[in-house]
Scaffold this motif. Structure first.
Motif, mmCIF file in Angstrom:
data_model
loop_
_atom_site.group_PDB
_atom_site.id
_atom_site.type_symbol
_atom_site.label_atom_id
_atom_site.label_comp_id
_atom_site.label_asym_id
_atom_site.label_seq_id
_atom_site.Cartn_x
_atom_site.Cartn_y
_atom_site.Cartn_z
ATOM 1 N N LEU A 181 16.629 60.120 66.267
ATOM 2 C CA LEU A 181 17.464 60.597 65.167
ATOM 3 C C LEU A 181 16.735 60.516 63.825
ATOM 4 C CD1 LEU A 181 20.779 59.026 66.443
ATOM 5 C CD2 LEU A 181 20.475 61.453 65.934
ATOM 6 N N ARG A 182 15.881 59.529 63.676
ATOM 7 C CA ARG A 182 15.133 59.398 62.419
ATOM 8 C C ARG A 182 14.168 60.556 62.196
ATOM 9 N NH1 ARG A 182 14.619 53.814 64.079
ATOM 10 N NH2 ARG A 182 16.166 52.556 62.938
ATOM 11 N N THR A 183 13.792 61.246 63.259
ATOM 12 C CA THR A 183 12.845 62.361 63.111
ATOM 13 C C THR A 183 13.532 63.670 62.729
ATOM 14 O OG1 THR A 183 12.934 63.149 65.422
ATOM 15 C CG2 THR A 183 11.441 61.301 64.940
ATOM 16 N N LEU A 184 14.852 63.688 62.709
ATOM 17 C CA LEU A 184 15.568 64.936 62.450
ATOM 18 C C LEU A 184 15.613 65.243 60.956
ATOM 19 C CD1 LEU A 184 18.579 64.589 64.932
ATOM 20 C CD2 LEU A 184 16.307 65.579 65.335
ATOM 21 N N PRO A 185 15.597 66.513 60.593
ATOM 22 C CA PRO A 185 15.669 66.887 59.179
ATOM 23 C C PRO A 185 16.958 66.391 58.523
ATOM 24 C CG PRO A 185 15.011 68.767 60.535
ATOM 25 C CD PRO A 185 15.435 67.691 61.473
ATOM 26 N N ALA A 186 16.842 65.977 57.268
ATOM 27 C CA ALA A 186 18.017 65.478 56.546
ATOM 28 C C ALA A 186 19.096 66.542 56.432
ATOM 29 C CB ALA A 186 17.597 64.982 55.165
ATOM 30 N N ASP A 187 18.680 67.818 56.358
ATOM 31 C CA ASP A 187 19.691 68.867 56.187
ATOM 32 C C ASP A 187 20.516 69.131 57.446
ATOM 33 O OD1 ASP A 187 17.878 70.257 57.746
ATOM 34 O OD2 ASP A 187 17.309 71.693 56.194
#
Length: 341
Positions: A181-187
């Motif tokens: 989940l930490r690798t996912l884009p903030a948007d």
């Protein structure tokens, strides 16, 4: 495009693959000849091919190949999968394809297995353009799958490699999906951190680890009529808590699954599936709310990864991308389940 997605998109050189397969097939059965190869759809971490074979006990075989140019680790470790299939075949407790041969060549590892008849269908999720089986067939398949999962979890492996397999704790499961989940884009807008913290704070007492599939659902099984003929796609098998597998399975058949496009008639409810599994397993499974919350947390992570890779290759219409608006609801449902504890 990410390295894994790029390698998978390019795939192997098919004439070179045929040459490799011919050499490997003749070590399995002298005189065997690969006459045709075509790629099969699906798969995020490996490439799958259907090959036609002359002068061999099987006229069709299925070949799994690791993407070229990437380390053959974890879900890309074809030989790890092959080793498990070789161990499960003689055990006879779980229906699996027969391992035929494996090779760890300079172009990456591959293995071949028997082609099993049947169709793989996710009743609530797949488009099912040709129509769904009848309600009685779907219900019987779901119960057959529950019994197969119980048999899988009761399988005793004695090979040295199994004893060396490090068990995956519940804490490690949470960590794995947090890292993803930490690798996912903030948007993507996924507020997931509190779910991870609450899962850690309420972690159940562990049970004795056993063989787990990691992605056990009807879409990863071949079925004919009412019966499961083969459990396939063992990329993320592990030695872990059976309740993690069980929660993922029952979630996949829930009409309220975040990816559901329908509630297929005839599918048993969660309670009925849990009872069927428990009867076949020989033990009560206990409270499952925490594990269902973990399954939704995992679903958010895996779907987010699929969406991220799809967007990197410019595929804005991919399934994972279409699912992104539904993921906050999956996390909200996980929180509600944790509220029950």
């Amino acid at each position: 495009m990410g390295a894994e997605a790029a390698a998978a998109a390019l795939g192997p050189d098919v004439p070179a693959l045929v040459g490799r397969l011919n050499a490997a097939a003749r070590s399995w059965h002298p005189g065997a000849e690969i006459t045709a190869v075509r790629e099969l759809p699906g798969g995020e971490s490996s490439l799958t091919f259907l090959a036609s074979v002359d002068a061999a006990p099987h006229d069709r075989i299925v070949v799994k190949v690791a993407p070229a140019g990437l380390p053959a680790r974890r879900n890309r470790n074809m030989l790890r999968q092959a080793r498990l299939l070789a161990g499960l075949g003689p055990a006879g407790t779980v229906p699996v394809p027969l391992l035929l041969f494996a090779e760890d060549g300079t172009d990456g590892p591959l293995f071949a297995m028997s082609h099993c008849e049947g169709s793989a269908l996710e009743p609530n999720v797949d488009d099912a353009e040709e129509g769904l089986p009848g309600p009685g067939v779907l219900g019987a398949r779901a119960f057959s799958a529950a019994r197969a999962l119980a048999a899988l979890h009761r399988t005793e492996l004695t090979a040295p490699w199994w004893a060396e397999e490090e068990p995956v704790s519940l804490g490690a499961e949470i960590t794995r999906w947090e890292k993803a989940l930490r690798t996912l884009p903030a948007d993507f807008g996924l507020a997931w951190a509190d779910c991870g913290e609450r899962l850690r704070a309420t972690e159940p007492v562990p049970v004795v680890p056993c063989l787990t599939h990691g992605d056990f659902r009807l879409g990863n099984m071949l079925c004919r009529g009412t019966e499961v003929t083969a459990v396939i796609d063992w990329e993320i098998w592990s030695r872990g808590d059976p309740r993690v597998d069980l929660a993922w399975f029952v979630l996949s058949l829930d009409g309220d699954h975040p990816a559901a496009v329908r509630s297929a008639p005839g599918l048993p409810g969660t309670d009925a599936l849990l009872r069927e599994y428990a009867e076949a397993y020989g033990e009560d499974v206990g409270e499952m709310a925490w594990f269902l919350a973990l399954a939704l947390f995992k679903l958010t992570a895996t779907t987010g990864l699929i969406a991220k890779h799809a967007l990197k290759r410019g595929d804005t219409a991919a399934w994972g991308v279409r699912m992104l608006p539904r993921l906050p609801a999956a996390l909200a449902k996980a929180r509600l389940l944790l509220d029950e504890l």
